[in-house]
Motif scaffolding. Sequence first.
Motif, PDB file in Angstrom:
ATOM      1  N   ARG A  30       0.793  -1.245   0.028  1.00 57.72           N
ATOM      2  CA  ARG A  30       0.071  -0.092   0.007  1.00 57.72           C
ATOM      3  C   ARG A  30       0.831   1.268   0.027  1.00 57.72           C
ATOM      4  O   ARG A  30       0.671   2.309  -0.803  1.00 57.72           O
ATOM      5  N   ALA A  58      -8.328  -8.199  -4.385  1.00 55.56           N
ATOM      6  CA  ALA A  58      -8.591  -6.987  -3.629  1.00 55.56           C
ATOM      7  C   ALA A  58      -7.413  -5.933  -3.482  1.00 55.56           C
ATOM      8  O   ALA A  58      -7.590  -4.597  -3.464  1.00 55.56           O
ATOM      9  N   LEU A  59      -6.535  -6.656  -3.101  1.00 56.26           N
ATOM     10  CA  LEU A  59      -5.276  -5.732  -2.806  1.00 56.26           C
ATOM     11  C   LEU A  59      -4.752  -5.042  -4.244  1.00 56.26           C
ATOM     12  O   LEU A  59      -4.408  -3.696  -4.232  1.00 56.26           O
ATOM     13  N   GLU A  77      -6.699  -4.150  -6.652  1.00 57.61           N
ATOM     14  CA  GLU A  77      -7.752  -3.138  -6.943  1.00 57.61           C
ATOM     15  C   GLU A  77      -7.445  -1.920  -6.180  1.00 57.61           C
ATOM     16  O   GLU A  77      -7.552  -0.802  -6.530  1.00 57.61           O
ATOM     17  N   GLU A  78      -7.007  -2.130  -4.847  1.00 57.07           N
ATOM     18  CA  GLU A  78      -6.760  -0.852  -4.022  1.00 57.07           C
ATOM     19  C   GLU A  78      -5.676  -0.407  -4.276  1.00 57.07           C
ATOM     20  O   GLU A  78      -5.627   0.991  -4.122  1.00 57.07           O
ATOM     21  N   THR A  79      -4.422  -1.042  -4.603  1.00 53.41           N
ATOM     22  CA  THR A  79      -3.234  -0.454  -4.631  1.00 53.41           C
ATOM     23  C   THR A  79      -2.509  -0.006  -6.176  1.00 53.41           C
ATOM     24  O   THR A  79      -1.790   0.639  -6.238  1.00 53.41           O
TER      25      THR A  79
END
Length: 220
Positions: free
Chosen positions: A17, A39-40, A42-44
């Motif tokens: 992140r 998910a990671l 898509e987030e980062t």
Amino acid sequence: MKIGIIGAGNIGGNLTRRLTALGHEVSVANSRGPETLTALVEETGAKAVRAEEAARGAQVVVVTVPLKAVPDLPAGLLDGAAEGAAVIDTGNYYPQQRDGRIAEIEDDGLTESRWTERHLGHPVIKAFNGTFAQDILDRHRPAGDPDRQALPVSGDDEQAKRTVRALIDELGFDTVDNGGIDDSWRQQPGTPVYGLRAGVEAVRKALSEASRERPADFRA
């Protein structure tokens, strides 16, 4: 920089992140496969890869897996890394809680990172092993801030250590040079610096007060 992260747990995930937020190109892998990292990603904006691909072309590789999993990492894991790549080992030996007994550490007196280094076949820099994962997100401060936290860093490769210390500075933390990997016992679990949230002078003092004898809670 191009950075590979092997292990997407608390430390690996939060480094992903922060490093992506700082503009680094991050590839991240875990033991369950890239499809579990959606998910990671898509987030980062990081790239999910298989473990054997994470180091490809990387200038910095972070190995952040349970110690018992180190021997099971793919052979040649670091073969594709950039020349002179710095390899960060965040690992800790928890014989009672997780890892079981490792004779080379218990009987032969190897530091945890020396043991890991031998399995990886590449010099490592020990860092982040005593850092609370959430602090990577919440406690970074600009250089010169009186509340800036310091992290101990150990390693034999001085150029790689400089690279890692510069990266930690960019992440918002000071560093204290703890010498080589044979000195890294000073920052292992159960030592005064382990989990310490403090500045440079307090970290230096804690390192100087460490005992070579492994605490009972961290012996098999």
